[in-house]
Design a protein around this motif. Structure first.
Motif, PDB file in Angstrom:
ATOM      1  N   ASP A  66       0.828  -1.205   0.000  1.00 51.38           N
ATOM      2  CA  ASP A  66       0.000   0.000   0.000  1.00 51.38           C
ATOM      3  C   ASP A  66       0.866   1.260   0.000  1.00 51.38           C
ATOM      4  OD1 ASP A  66      -2.384  -1.393  -0.087  1.00 51.38           O
ATOM      5  OD2 ASP A  66      -2.794  -1.201   2.054  1.00 51.38           O
ATOM      6  N   LYS A  67       1.929   1.237   0.806  1.00 51.27           N
ATOM      7  CA  LYS A  67       2.834   2.381   0.852  1.00 51.27           C
ATOM      8  C   LYS A  67       3.487   2.599  -0.519  1.00 51.27           C
ATOM      9  CE  LYS A  67       6.662   4.480   3.294  1.00 51.27           C
ATOM     10  NZ  LYS A  67       7.570   4.450   4.416  1.00 51.27           N
ATOM     11  N   MET A  68       3.881   1.509  -1.162  1.00 51.44           N
ATOM     12  CA  MET A  68       4.485   1.613  -2.483  1.00 51.44           C
ATOM     13  C   MET A  68       3.489   2.209  -3.473  1.00 51.44           C
ATOM     14  SD  MET A  68       6.506  -1.305  -4.675  1.00 51.44           S
ATOM     15  CE  MET A  68       7.391  -1.847  -3.243  1.00 51.44           C
ATOM     16  N   GLY A  69       2.249   1.763  -3.414  1.00 46.57           N
ATOM     17  CA  GLY A  69       1.212   2.311  -4.285  1.00 46.57           C
ATOM     18  C   GLY A  69       1.010   3.799  -4.063  1.00 46.57           C
ATOM     19  N   LYS A  70       1.026   4.203  -2.802  1.00 52.76           N
ATOM     20  CA  LYS A  70       0.871   5.621  -2.469  1.00 52.76           C
ATOM     21  C   LYS A  70       2.066   6.423  -2.991  1.00 52.76           C
ATOM     22  CE  LYS A  70       0.121   8.713   1.426  1.00 52.76           C
ATOM     23  NZ  LYS A  70       0.125   8.861   2.871  1.00 52.76           N
ATOM     24  N   MET A  71       3.264   5.876  -2.844  1.00 48.63           N
ATOM     25  CA  MET A  71       4.465   6.554  -3.336  1.00 48.63           C
ATOM     26  C   MET A  71       4.411   6.723  -4.856  1.00 48.63           C
ATOM     27  SD  MET A  71       7.260   4.642  -0.887  1.00 48.63           S
ATOM     28  CE  MET A  71       8.715   5.218  -1.753  1.00 48.63           C
ATOM     29  N   LYS A  73       1.640   6.851  -6.696  1.00 51.56           N
ATOM     30  CA  LYS A  73       0.579   7.818  -6.969  1.00 51.56           C
ATOM     31  C   LYS A  73       1.053   9.247  -6.736  1.00 51.56           C
ATOM     32  CE  LYS A  73      -4.156   8.959  -5.706  1.00 51.56           C
ATOM     33  NZ  LYS A  73      -5.287   8.612  -4.833  1.00 51.56           N
ATOM     34  N   GLU A  74       1.815   9.453  -5.671  1.00 46.04           N
ATOM     35  CA  GLU A  74       2.301  10.784  -5.329  1.00 46.04           C
ATOM     36  C   GLU A  74       3.594  11.139  -6.070  1.00 46.04           C
ATOM     37  OE1 GLU A  74       2.635  10.586  -1.075  1.00 46.04           O
ATOM     38  OE2 GLU A  74       0.460  10.752  -0.799  1.00 46.04           O
ATOM     39  N   LYS A  75       4.007  10.254  -6.965  1.00 49.18           N
ATOM     40  CA  LYS A  75       5.223  10.443  -7.773  1.00 49.18           C
ATOM     41  C   LYS A  75       6.485  10.572  -6.918  1.00 49.18           C
ATOM     42  CE  LYS A  75       2.794  12.251 -11.757  1.00 49.18           C
ATOM     43  NZ  LYS A  75       2.378  11.015 -12.276  1.00 49.18           N
ATOM     44  N   LYS A  76       6.475   9.892  -5.778  1.00 46.07           N
ATOM     45  CA  LYS A  76       7.653   9.832  -4.914  1.00 46.07           C
ATOM     46  C   LYS A  76       8.493   8.602  -5.238  1.00 46.07           C
ATOM     47  CE  LYS A  76       5.603  12.348  -1.091  1.00 46.07           C
ATOM     48  NZ  LYS A  76       5.202  12.284   0.315  1.00 46.07           N
ATOM     49  N   LEU A  77       7.926   7.717  -6.045  1.00 50.42           N
ATOM     50  CA  LEU A  77       8.623   6.529  -6.523  1.00 50.42           C
ATOM     51  C   LEU A  77       8.271   6.384  -7.994  1.00 50.42           C
ATOM     52  CD1 LEU A  77      10.294   3.923  -6.005  1.00 50.42           C
ATOM     53  CD2 LEU A  77       8.149   2.807  -5.358  1.00 50.42           C
TER      54      LEU A  77
END
Length: 192
Positions: A66-71, A73-77
């Motif tokens: 979930d954290k990876m998905g959020k990253m 989405k937020e273009k942090k990854l």
């Protein structure tokens, strides 16, 4: 008997240090640029290479996906870097025959399903075949359950077969073919 307990404690310390080291490096990804992320993902992949089944299960939780998905989405990854990490995780999941419902329960799975469908629906000129193949590989290798959505099967199977039939002999293409074939082995009978 006391040496066995000492060995067991040493193993537990090593296990924790790999999991903690992975978590530490993973948490640093958010604050890195794309090139620094690439280096950190190489480091995480090296840690995964040393992990056993229990360590992989303990590390790759629904929360992490979930954290990876959020990253993403937020273009942090970057998606490119996320795919490198997820392919590596999927490879070890299949290699070790791990059953872990973390990806299935995650928001990242739903995000990948949406991205696969959206990428497939793009016009031929706009479609990124490499991205679609990467998404299909990650999705099928990380997924535990039968892929019951016929729409996803009708996208992933031909896409993976297309990659698998490449006849070029360079090392990069050969690795892509191997990953596509491995992803195809993850599809189970009775999925439709």
């Amino acid at each position: 008997m006391s040496s066995y307990n000492a060995d067991e404690r040493t193993g537990a310390i090593l296990e924790m240090s790999r999991i903690e080291k992975f978590s530490e490096i993973f948490s640093e990804l958010e604050s890195c640029n794309k090139d620094a992320q690439k280096q950190k993902i190489q480091e995480t992949n090296e840690i995964i290479d040393e992990m056993d089944e229990d360590e992989i299960r303990s590390t790759f939780t629904t929360e992490l996906f979930d954290k990876m998905g959020k990253m993403i989405k937020e273009k942090k990854l970057s998606m490119e870097n996320a795919i490198v990490l997820l392919k590596h995780v999927g490879y070890y999941k299949v290699l070790l025959n791990l059953w872990n419902s973390a990806f299935h329960s995650s928001l990242l799975r739903r995000r990948f399903e949406k991205m696969i469908i959206e990428e497939d629906q793009k016009k031929k000129k706009e479609k990124n075949e490499k991205l679609l193949a990467d998404l299909c590989e990650c999705y099928t290798m990380l997924h535990n359950y039968y892929i019951s959505r016929e729409e996803l099967l009708s996208i992933c199977v031909p896409c993976l077969l297309k990659v698998a039939v490449k006849k070029e002999e360079d090392e990069v293409t050969q690795k892509e073919v191997e990953m596509a074939l491995l992803a195809l082995t993850c599809l189970r009978e009775g999925i439709v």
